[in-house]
Design a protein around this motif. Structure first.
Motif, PDB file in Angstrom:
ATOM      1  N   TYR A  49       0.826  -1.212   0.000  1.00 50.92           N
ATOM      2  CA  TYR A  49       0.000   0.000   0.000  1.00 50.92           C
ATOM      3  C   TYR A  49       0.863   1.267   0.000  1.00 50.92           C
ATOM      4  CZ  TYR A  49      -3.005   3.697   1.774  1.00 50.92           C
ATOM      5  OH  TYR A  49      -3.627   4.889   1.950  1.00 50.92           O
ATOM      6  N   PRO A  50       1.893   1.366   0.881  1.00 46.15           N
ATOM      7  CA  PRO A  50       2.744   2.566   0.830  1.00 46.15           C
ATOM      8  C   PRO A  50       3.463   2.744  -0.500  1.00 46.15           C
ATOM      9  CG  PRO A  50       3.067   1.442   2.908  1.00 46.15           C
ATOM     10  CD  PRO A  50       2.218   0.550   2.067  1.00 46.15           C
ATOM     11  N   ILE A  51       3.905   1.642  -1.124  1.00 51.85           N
ATOM     12  CA  ILE A  51       4.600   1.793  -2.407  1.00 51.85           C
ATOM     13  C   ILE A  51       3.652   2.371  -3.446  1.00 51.85           C
ATOM     14  CG2 ILE A  51       5.616   0.542  -4.359  1.00 51.85           C
ATOM     15  CD1 ILE A  51       6.914  -1.329  -2.398  1.00 51.85           C
ATOM     16  N   SER A  53       0.938   4.092  -2.872  1.00 51.23           N
ATOM     17  CA  SER A  53       0.546   5.474  -2.591  1.00 51.23           C
ATOM     18  C   SER A  53       1.717   6.427  -2.807  1.00 51.23           C
ATOM     19  CB  SER A  53      -0.101   5.604  -1.204  1.00 51.23           C
ATOM     20  OG  SER A  53       0.852   5.687  -0.212  1.00 51.23           O
ATOM     21  N   ALA A  54       2.978   5.968  -2.634  1.00 51.35           N
ATOM     22  CA  ALA A  54       4.115   6.830  -2.962  1.00 51.35           C
ATOM     23  C   ALA A  54       4.124   7.134  -4.458  1.00 51.35           C
ATOM     24  CB  ALA A  54       5.430   6.157  -2.561  1.00 51.35           C
ATOM     25  N   MET A  57       1.338   9.609  -5.057  1.00 49.12           N
ATOM     26  CA  MET A  57       1.653  10.935  -4.526  1.00 49.12           C
ATOM     27  C   MET A  57       2.724  11.651  -5.339  1.00 49.12           C
ATOM     28  SD  MET A  57       1.594   9.940  -0.532  1.00 49.12           S
ATOM     29  CE  MET A  57       2.691  11.176   0.102  1.00 49.12           C
TER      30      MET A  57
END
Lengths: 313, 278
Positions: A49-51, A53-54, A57
Motif C-alpha cells: 500500500y505505501p509503495i 501510494s508513494a 503521490m
C-alpha cells in the motif's frame, strides 16, 4: 471437511468427536495459511500500500486538505543542484563502501579461518564489537575523535606527523572520509561474520585434495575459496548496495541533515528534508520512486549477471 | 617448515592486534571522554592525555541526578526492543517454517515476495508509511514504531533455510501421536530451531535498539523518545549536553553488549547453519 485430517489421531484410545474446530487444528491444508497470514497482512498494509501510494503521490501536489494532480512536475523539480549533490554523494559513498567493505572483510575472514591464526575467537569478537553501537553513539565518538580543534585526537596525530590539522566536517573530501570511516568501523565486523560463516560451510576435503595435487595457498584461495564464497559475496554485495543507496544516518549524526554546501546530503537525506521539513510531499515521493526504481534495476542487473538467488531445495 | 609457520602466526597476530586496536580505540575515546568535564571537551576537544587531575565521575552523577529524561528514553527503548524482537521472532519463524515445511498453493509467490521485500529499504516509503501511521492514529506511540516491522523478511528467509535442514521425521512422528499442526510448530520445531532463534534474537534486538530513522519519524514528544533519538537530540553543535550525552552513550551500549556476550555462541552457530548457501 478435509481429507487430510490425520486419521490416527482420532483412532487412538481417546474417543473424541472430530469437531470442526479439532479438524482445523489438525488440517495440513489450513495451517500454512495461518502461519503466513502475519506476513501477508503486514506486506499488504505496510509495504505494498505505501509503495502504491508513494507512486500516486509523486504525481500530486499535496497541500493540507488539497491534492492536485500535477503530472511530472515533481520529477522535473528534481532537476536542481541539491538533488545532484545528493546523487553524487550517495553514489560516491556507495562505491567507497563496496571497495572497502567487501574485499577487506573477505580477506580478513580467510586469514582468521586459516590454521596459522592465534586466538581467532578473541579477534573476531573484538572486530565485531563496533557493530553493537548505535549509529548515534558511533557518530558521537567520531565527532570527538575528528574534532576540529588542534587538540582533538586525529588532528593531534596529524600535527605530530607534520601535516596540517583538518576541519573534518567542513570540507567535501574529509566529510566523505568521515562517513565512509564511520560505516567501515561499524560494518567491518558484520561482513566478517558473514564471510566466516561462508568459509565454515566449505568442505575441508576440497583443500586436502588440492594440496595432494600440489596447489599453493594462492591458487587454493582463487580456485576454491573465492568461487565457493560466491553466494555469500553476492549477498553481502546486495545488502551493501542498498545500504549505500539508502544511507542517511551516517550523515545525520554529523550534520543533523544540514551540512555546509550539501557535502553530506544523501538521497534519503534529501527525501527527508523535502517530506518532513519543507512539506513538499510530492517531491519527497518522487525521490522515493526514483530510488526504488534505481535499486530494483541494479538488483535485477546483478541477479542476471550472477544468476543468483535461485532457490535451493 | 615449523619456523615458517611460527613466523606467519606472529605476523597474523600482529596484523589483527593492530586492527583490533583500531576497532576498539573509539570505545576507549568515549570512555575517557565520559570521565572528563564537558567544559574541557568543548574548549580543547578530547585530548588523549589521561590528565588524572580532571577525571571524575561527575558526568555519571549528572546522569543519575538530572537525567530523569534519559531513563525515560532508556525504558522506552527497552519496551520497544523487547516487544519488537518477541513479535518479529514469533511471526517470522512461523512464516519461515510454513515456507519450508508445507506444500501449498501460494508458497512460491509468498517466498518471492519475501525476497522482494528484502530488497526494498524502508526509507523509500518513509512518507506514505508515515501518513498511514497517522491515519491509524498510531503516531507518537510504541505501536507505531513496532507494527510495520513485526515481520522481518530477513528473519523469514533465515528461519526457512534453517527449517529446511531439520528432518521431516520429527514432524511425521508428532502427527502420528496426534499433535496439532500448531503443536508441532510450538512444541517440536521451536526447540529444534533454538540456535536460529538465538541468532535472530541478537540481530533483531540490535536493529531495534539502535534504530534511528523510523522512530525519529514516528515519535514526536520527548517523553516517548528512544535512546538513539534522545541521544541525537543532545548532539547539538553547542555541546551544552555533552556531560549527559557521553555517560548516556556508555550506558546505552552496555545492555546490547551483555545480550551479545550471552547469546554469542548461538549467534555464530546459527549464522553458520542457517547461513546463505548457494
Amino acid at each position: 471437511m478435509d481429507r487430510q485430517v490425520s486419521a490416527p489421531a482420532d483412532s487412538k484410545t481417546v474417543p473424541t468427536k472430530p469437531t470442526r474446530l479439532r479438524s482445523f487444528f489438525h488440517s495440513q491444508k489450513m495451517a500454512p495459511y495461518f502461519f503466513v497470514a502475519p506476513f501477508v497482512i503486514s506486506f499488504l498494509l505496510f509495504m505494498l500500500y505505501p509503495i502504491i501510494s508513494a507512486f500516486y503521490m509523486s504525481f500530486q501536489e499535496i497541500l493540507p486538505g488539497e491534492e492536485t494532480f500535477v503530472g511530472l512536475k515533481n520529477y522535473q523539480a528534481l532537476n536542481n543542484e541539491h538533488f545532484y549533490a545528493a546523487v553524487s554523494n550517495t553514489v560516491i559513498y556507495t562505491i567507497w563502501t563496496l571497495i572497502i567493505l567487501i574485499p577487506v572483510p573477505l580477506v580478513l575472514a580467510v586469514l582468521i579461518h586459516s590454521r596459522f591464526m592465534l586466538a581467532p575467537v578473541l579477534f573476531r569478537s573484538a572486530l565485531f564489537l563496533p557493530a553493537l553501537t548505535s549509529i548515534v553513539v558511533g557518530g558521537a565518538i567520531f565527532r570527538l575523535i575528528f574534532g576540529e580543534m588542534d587538540t582533538a585526537p586525529m588532528n593531534t596525530i596529524l600535527i605530530k606527523l607534520g601535516f596540517s590539522p583538518q576541519q573534518w566536517a567542513m570540507e567535501g573530501g574529509t566529510a566523505m572520509f568521515l562517513m565512509v570511516a564511520l560505516a567501515s568501523w561499524r560494518w567491518m565486523g558484520i561482513n566478517l561474520l558473514y564471510f566466516l560463516s561462508g568459509l565454515q560451510n566449505i568442505p575441508k576435503e576440497l583443500y586436502e585434495s588440492a594440496e595432494i595435487d600440489g596447489a599453493g595457498s594462492l591458487s587454493k584461495f582463487f580456485r576454491i575459496t573465492l568461487p565457493l564464497l560466491k553466494p555469500v559475496t553476492i549477498y553481502v554485495l546486495t545488502i551493501s548496495i542498498y545500504g549505500g543507496f539508502t544511507m542517511f544516518t551516517e550523515s545525520y549524526v554529523f550534520w543533523t541533515n544540514h551540512s555546509p554546501g550539501d557535502i553530506g546530503l544523501t538521497l534519503i537525506g534529501y527525501l527527508y528534508q523535502q517530506s518532513f521539513e519543507n512539506f513538499n510531499m510530492g517531491v519527497g515521493s518522487a525521490i522515493g520512486i526514483v530510488l526504488l526504481v534505481t535499486i530494483l534495476v541494479i538488483n535485477i542487473v546483478q541477479l542476471k549477471l550472477f544468476g543468483q538467488f535461485r532457490r535451493e531445495e | 617448515m615449523y619456523a615458517k609457520k611460527k613466523w606467519l602466526s606472529l605476523l597474523l597476530f600482529a596484523l589483527f592486534a593492530v586492527l583490533s586496536f583500531l576497532a576498539l580505540f573509539p570505545f576507549f575515546c568515549l570512555l575517557l571522554a565520559s570521565f572528563k568535564p564537558s567544559t574541557e571537551l568543548l574548549r580543547y576537544g578530547l585530548n588523549l592525555q589521561l590528565q588524572p587531575e580532571i577525571l571524575s565521575l561527575n558526568n555519571y552523577y549528572y546522569l543519575l541526578a538530572d537525567g530523569r529524561i534519559y531513563f525515560v528514553w532508556f525504558s522506552n527503548s527497552v519496551i520497544i526492543t523487547v516487544l519488537n524482537t518477541a513479535l518479529a521472532l514469533l511471526f517470522s519463524s512461523m512464516v519461515g517454517y510454513a515456507l519450508a515445511v508445507y506444500q501449498f498453493k501460494w508458497r512460491n509467490i509468498i517466498f518471492a515476495t519475501v525476497l522482494f521485500v528484502m530488497m526494498i529499504p524502508i526509507e523509500i516509503i518513509l512518507l506514505p508509511l508515515y501518513k498511514l501511521i497517522v491515519s491509524l492514529r498510531l503516531i507518537d506511540t510504541y505501536w507505531g514504531v513496532i507494527l510495520p516491522f513485526v515481520v522481518s523478511p530477513f528473519a523469514v528467509f533465515f528461519f526457512r533455510q534453517y527449517a529446511i535442514g531439520i528432518p521431516r521425521d520429527f514432524i511425521d512422528a508428532a502427527r502420528i501421536d496426534g499433535c496439532t499442526e500448531f503443536g508441532i510448530f510450538f512444541r517440536i520445531m521451536r526447540p529444534l530451531m533454538a540456535p536460529a532463534f538465538g541468532a535472530m534474537a541478537i540481530l533483531q534486538a540490535l536493529t531495534s535498539w539502535n534504530n534511528l530513522v523510523w522512530p525519529l519519524v514516528v515519535l514526536h514528544s520527548e517523553e516517548k523518545f528512544t535512546l538513539p533519538i534522545g541521544l541525537s537530540s543532545l548532539l547539538t553543535p553547542y555541546g551544552n549536553n555533552y556531560d549527559i550525552l557521553l555517560s548516556g552513550a556508555i550506558l546505552s551500549v552496555i545492555p546490547i553488549m551483555i545480550l551479545y556476550l550471552v547469546f554469542q555462541r548461538y549467534f555464530i552457530s546459527g549464522l553458520t547453519v542457517g547461513g546463505i548457501k548457494g
